[in-house]
Write a protein that holds these residues in place. Structure first.
Motif, PDB file in Angstrom:
ATOM      1  N   GLU A   4       0.820  -1.201   0.000  1.00 52.86           N
ATOM      2  CA  GLU A   4       0.000   0.000   0.000  1.00 52.86           C
ATOM      3  C   GLU A   4       0.860   1.260   0.000  1.00 52.86           C
ATOM      4  N   HIS A   5       0.489   2.183  -0.903  1.00 46.57           N
ATOM      5  CA  HIS A   5       1.159   3.477  -1.008  1.00 46.57           C
ATOM      6  C   HIS A   5       0.066   4.545  -0.876  1.00 46.57           C
ATOM      7  N   PHE A   6      -0.103   5.090   0.312  1.00 49.30           N
ATOM      8  CA  PHE A   6      -1.158   6.059   0.579  1.00 49.30           C
ATOM      9  C   PHE A   6      -0.551   7.461   0.701  1.00 49.30           C
ATOM     10  N   LYS A 116       4.770  -8.039 -25.893  1.00 56.31           N
ATOM     11  CA  LYS A 116       5.745  -8.760 -25.081  1.00 56.31           C
ATOM     12  C   LYS A 116       5.116  -9.163 -23.752  1.00 56.31           C
ATOM     13  N   GLN A 117       5.283 -10.422 -23.416  1.00 59.15           N
ATOM     14  CA  GLN A 117       4.729 -10.945 -22.168  1.00 59.15           C
ATOM     15  C   GLN A 117       5.796 -11.692 -21.382  1.00 59.15           C
ATOM     16  N   PRO A 118       5.685 -11.705 -20.050  1.00 55.96           N
ATOM     17  CA  PRO A 118       4.703 -11.013 -19.230  1.00 55.96           C
ATOM     18  C   PRO A 118       4.773  -9.497 -19.446  1.00 55.96           C
ATOM     19  N   PHE A 119       3.662  -8.827 -19.225  1.00 51.54           N
ATOM     20  CA  PHE A 119       3.621  -7.381 -19.368  1.00 51.54           C
ATOM     21  C   PHE A 119       4.550  -6.744 -18.336  1.00 51.54           C
ATOM     22  N   ALA A 120       5.231  -5.693 -18.735  1.00 52.67           N
ATOM     23  CA  ALA A 120       6.138  -5.017 -17.798  1.00 52.67           C
ATOM     24  C   ALA A 120       5.362  -4.389 -16.649  1.00 52.67           C
ATOM     25  N   LEU A 121       4.204  -3.808 -16.977  1.00 49.70           N
ATOM     26  CA  LEU A 121       3.390  -3.143 -15.958  1.00 49.70           C
ATOM     27  C   LEU A 121       1.951  -3.080 -16.432  1.00 49.70           C
ATOM     28  N   THR A 122       1.034  -3.401 -15.550  1.00 49.56           N
ATOM     29  CA  THR A 122      -0.402  -3.261 -15.823  1.00 49.56           C
ATOM     30  C   THR A 122      -1.001  -2.345 -14.767  1.00 49.56           C
ATOM     31  N   LEU A 123      -1.660  -1.285 -15.216  1.00 50.88           N
ATOM     32  CA  LEU A 123      -2.267  -0.324 -14.301  1.00 50.88           C
ATOM     33  C   LEU A 123      -3.782  -0.469 -14.349  1.00 50.88           C
ATOM     34  N   LEU A 124      -4.367  -0.740 -13.195  1.00 51.58           N
ATOM     35  CA  LEU A 124      -5.806  -0.929 -13.065  1.00 51.58           C
ATOM     36  C   LEU A 124      -6.443   0.211 -12.289  1.00 51.58           C
ATOM     37  N   GLY A 125      -7.710   0.429 -12.550  1.00 53.18           N
ATOM     38  CA  GLY A 125      -8.535   1.264 -11.705  1.00 53.18           C
ATOM     39  C   GLY A 125      -9.564   0.386 -11.005  1.00 53.18           C
ATOM     40  N   MET A 126     -10.470   1.006 -10.283  1.00 55.02           N
ATOM     41  CA  MET A 126     -11.518   0.260  -9.597  1.00 55.02           C
ATOM     42  C   MET A 126     -12.752   1.136  -9.468  1.00 55.02           C
ATOM     43  N   GLY A 127     -13.923   0.543  -9.676  1.00 55.88           N
ATOM     44  CA  GLY A 127     -15.155   1.284  -9.538  1.00 55.88           C
ATOM     45  C   GLY A 127     -15.777   1.111  -8.165  1.00 55.88           C
ATOM     46  N   PRO A 128     -16.736   1.961  -7.824  1.00 59.84           N
ATOM     47  CA  PRO A 128     -17.408   1.845  -6.529  1.00 59.84           C
ATOM     48  C   PRO A 128     -18.226   0.567  -6.393  1.00 59.84           C
ATOM     49  N   LEU A 184       2.016  -4.972 -10.997  1.00 54.80           N
ATOM     50  CA  LEU A 184       0.579  -4.749 -11.077  1.00 54.80           C
ATOM     51  C   LEU A 184       0.211  -3.614 -10.135  1.00 54.80           C
ATOM     52  N   VAL A 185      -0.405  -2.572 -10.688  1.00 51.97           N
ATOM     53  CA  VAL A 185      -0.744  -1.373  -9.923  1.00 51.97           C
ATOM     54  C   VAL A 185      -2.253  -1.192  -9.906  1.00 51.97           C
ATOM     55  N   LEU A 186      -2.804  -0.901  -8.733  1.00 51.00           N
ATOM     56  CA  LEU A 186      -4.208  -0.522  -8.590  1.00 51.00           C
ATOM     57  C   LEU A 186      -4.254   0.919  -8.100  1.00 51.00           C
ATOM     58  N   LEU A 187      -4.844   1.791  -8.895  1.00 56.30           N
ATOM     59  CA  LEU A 187      -4.921   3.223  -8.595  1.00 56.30           C
ATOM     60  C   LEU A 187      -6.345   3.575  -8.179  1.00 56.30           C
ATOM     61  N   ILE A 188      -6.507   4.090  -6.954  1.00 51.54           N
ATOM     62  CA  ILE A 188      -7.826   4.483  -6.471  1.00 51.54           C
ATOM     63  C   ILE A 188      -7.726   5.816  -5.733  1.00 51.54           C
ATOM     64  N   THR A 189      -8.822   6.551  -5.733  1.00 55.58           N
ATOM     65  CA  THR A 189      -8.878   7.826  -5.011  1.00 55.58           C
ATOM     66  C   THR A 189     -10.235   7.958  -4.316  1.00 55.58           C
ATOM     67  N   GLY A 190     -10.252   8.685  -3.223  1.00 55.01           N
ATOM     68  CA  GLY A 190     -11.486   8.974  -2.514  1.00 55.01           C
ATOM     69  C   GLY A 190     -11.775   7.987  -1.392  1.00 55.01           C
ATOM     70  N   GLU A 191     -12.473   8.475  -0.386  1.00 51.05           N
ATOM     71  CA  GLU A 191     -12.808   7.651   0.768  1.00 51.05           C
ATOM     72  C   GLU A 191     -13.767   6.522   0.412  1.00 51.05           C
ATOM     73  N   TYR A 225      -2.102   2.328  -4.927  1.00 53.60           N
ATOM     74  CA  TYR A 225      -1.836   3.759  -4.755  1.00 53.60           C
ATOM     75  C   TYR A 225      -3.165   4.445  -4.472  1.00 53.60           C
ATOM     76  N   TRP A 226      -3.236   5.151  -3.338  1.00 50.34           N
ATOM     77  CA  TRP A 226      -4.479   5.820  -2.955  1.00 50.34           C
ATOM     78  C   TRP A 226      -4.197   7.214  -2.392  1.00 50.34           C
ATOM     79  N   ALA A 227      -5.120   8.122  -2.680  1.00 49.69           N
ATOM     80  CA  ALA A 227      -5.125   9.452  -2.053  1.00 49.69           C
ATOM     81  C   ALA A 227      -6.572   9.908  -1.969  1.00 49.69           C
TER      82      ALA A 227
END
Length: 228
Positions: A4-6, A116-128, A184-191, A225-227
């Motif tokens: 976790e990176h907050f 090219k696989q495996p992917f070097a980096l995959t960035l995901l988001g997330m819904g409510p 693998l990165v998950l990017l989210i924001t908000g409480e 990653y969250w803020a």
């Protein structure tokens, strides 16, 4: 494992995320001579994409994590976002001339086989609602997309909601493809999304909260990653 990176501010989050993404790309390029970068849509990561796109090495392949089944000229197209942010790269998109994504899976998987696989980096988001990529709760095609034998890309038709809007037909990376990544990165924001994320870490019904399947798998670490 989840790392976790907050952050106190979104500006601090995006600055650190850009630095970390660039470091990962550079490390993979140094070791392997080529790299693939799989990116989600949305307004939050836009500034990171714009900064990366200004000087991204030509040996990096840029592709989509998922997209709505709309033409590139549509305001809902993730492909359009990446093409704006990475003008010097040939973005691997998902949309074809087919009316429905279900008819396009063979063609789209052929495109993604060139990455090219495996992917070097995959960035995901997330819904409510707990979706990630276009893995929506109880969507048509979800079982197949989350199965161990799933191809890289799968067609999804979600149930219309406030989250999906009217554009329910999607193409998405499958769960096995998402975790086929060196980082693998998950990017989210908000409480509100923080609360969904915290619940997803222990959720047992992955069809109801698909992001839980990503967070709970043991193949690759997830950097969250969250803020506010």
């Amino acid at each position: 494992m989840i790392n976790e990176h907050f952050f106190e501010t979104r500006e601090a989050l995006l600055a650190q995320l850009q630095s970390d993404m660039q470091a990962q790309i550079d490390a993979v390029l140094a070791a392997e001579g080529a790299a693939s970068l799989l990116l989600s849509g949305g307004s939050t990561p836009g500034p990171v994409y714009e900064s990366l796109g200004q000087a991204l090495d030509q040996r990096v392949q840029v592709a989509l994590v998922d997209d709505r089944w709309v033409d590139v000229g549509h305001k809902g197209s993730n492909e359009a976002l990446l093409k704006r942010c990475f003008p010097n790269h040939a973005v691997t998109g998902m949309k074809t001339a087919d009316e429905k994504p279900q008819a396009a899976t063979q063609e789209v998987n052929a495109r993604y086989a060139e990455l090219k696989q495996p992917f070097a980096l995959t960035l995901l988001g997330m819904g409510p609602d707990g979706h990630t990529a276009s893995l929506f709760p109880y969507a048509e095609g979800l079982d197949a997309a989350m199965g161990e034998a799933a191809p890289t890309c799968c067609a999804i038709t979600a149930t219309q909601s406030e989250v999906t809007g009217p554009l329910v037909d999607r193409m998405t990376l499958s769960l096995p493809a998402i975790i086929n990544s060196k980082k693998l990165v998950l990017l989210i924001t908000g409480e509100d999304k923080l609360a969904v994320y915290q619940q997803a870490k222990t959720a047992t019904d992955h069809k109801a909260t698909p992001v839980a399947a990503v967070l709970q798998q043991a193949r690759v670490d997830v950097d969250v990653y969250w803020a506010k």
